[in-house]
Design a protein around this motif. Sequence first.
Motif, PDB file in Angstrom:
ATOM      1  N   VAL A 181      -0.593   4.688  -6.550  1.00  0.00           N
ATOM      2  CA  VAL A 181      -1.594   4.089  -7.557  1.00  0.00           C
ATOM      3  C   VAL A 181      -2.204   5.310  -8.411  1.00  0.00           C
ATOM      4  CG1 VAL A 181      -3.681   3.039  -7.911  1.00  0.00           C
ATOM      5  CG2 VAL A 181      -2.149   2.327  -6.122  1.00  0.00           C
ATOM      6  N   LYS A 200       0.888  -1.117  -0.142  1.00  0.00           N
ATOM      7  CA  LYS A 200      -0.142  -0.125   0.067  1.00  0.00           C
ATOM      8  C   LYS A 200       0.846   1.119  -0.048  1.00  0.00           C
ATOM      9  CE  LYS A 200      -4.153  -1.984   1.789  1.00  0.00           C
ATOM     10  NZ  LYS A 200      -5.176  -1.972   2.596  1.00  0.00           N
ATOM     11  N   HIS A 255      -4.181   3.006   0.929  1.00  0.00           N
ATOM     12  CA  HIS A 255      -3.306   3.298  -0.225  1.00  0.00           C
ATOM     13  C   HIS A 255      -2.963   4.894  -0.147  1.00  0.00           C
ATOM     14  CE1 HIS A 255      -3.117  -0.540  -2.211  1.00  0.00           C
ATOM     15  NE2 HIS A 255      -4.296  -0.714  -2.011  1.00  0.00           N
ATOM     16  N   ALA A 305      -2.605   7.110  -3.359  1.00  0.00           N
ATOM     17  CA  ALA A 305      -3.393   7.049  -4.634  1.00  0.00           C
ATOM     18  C   ALA A 305      -3.749   8.557  -5.271  1.00  0.00           C
ATOM     19  CB  ALA A 305      -4.815   6.200  -4.169  1.00  0.00           C
ATOM     20  N   LEU A 352      -9.555   4.564  -2.532  1.00  0.00           N
ATOM     21  CA  LEU A 352      -8.222   3.874  -2.061  1.00  0.00           C
ATOM     22  C   LEU A 352      -7.449   4.461  -0.825  1.00  0.00           C
ATOM     23  CD1 LEU A 352      -6.974   2.612  -5.570  1.00  0.00           C
ATOM     24  CD2 LEU A 352      -8.049   1.370  -3.837  1.00  0.00           C
TER      25      LEU A 352
END
Length: 135
Positions: free
Chosen positions: A89, A85, A111, A114, A106
């Motif tokens: 992203v 994580k 995460h 993100a 996310l």
Amino acid sequence: MKFIIDNWMLILLAATSGGLLLWQTLQKSQGGAVGCNEAVRLINREKAVLVDVSEPTEYATGHANGARSIPLGSLAGAKELPSNKALPVVLMCATGTRSARAASQLRKAGHEKAVSVAGGLKAWREAGLPVQKAS
């Protein structure tokens, strides 16, 4: 006091400008959208995972090179997401609206890096970045 009265407009302008700069900084620290150049930098230098949250039919008509297809509706718990994580992203959709929601979702799931591509695939194409169709 006379200085403040005589220059109230300049003081107001300086305060407004400072407030806007602070607001932009806070937006970026909250993981807001990034431009195409920043997205490419994250992918190339920080090993970010590129995810397209468009529906499968949209993804098939065209998507950024190397993007994984994970529709927004099936994003929660998707196995295609990186298990680490801490990895960035980068999320994309046609215009950036769904990917902004996906980035928020996310980040809530852990995460922390993100981000959404501002303008989505449309901006990606306009920047002259590679797009492919599903085969």
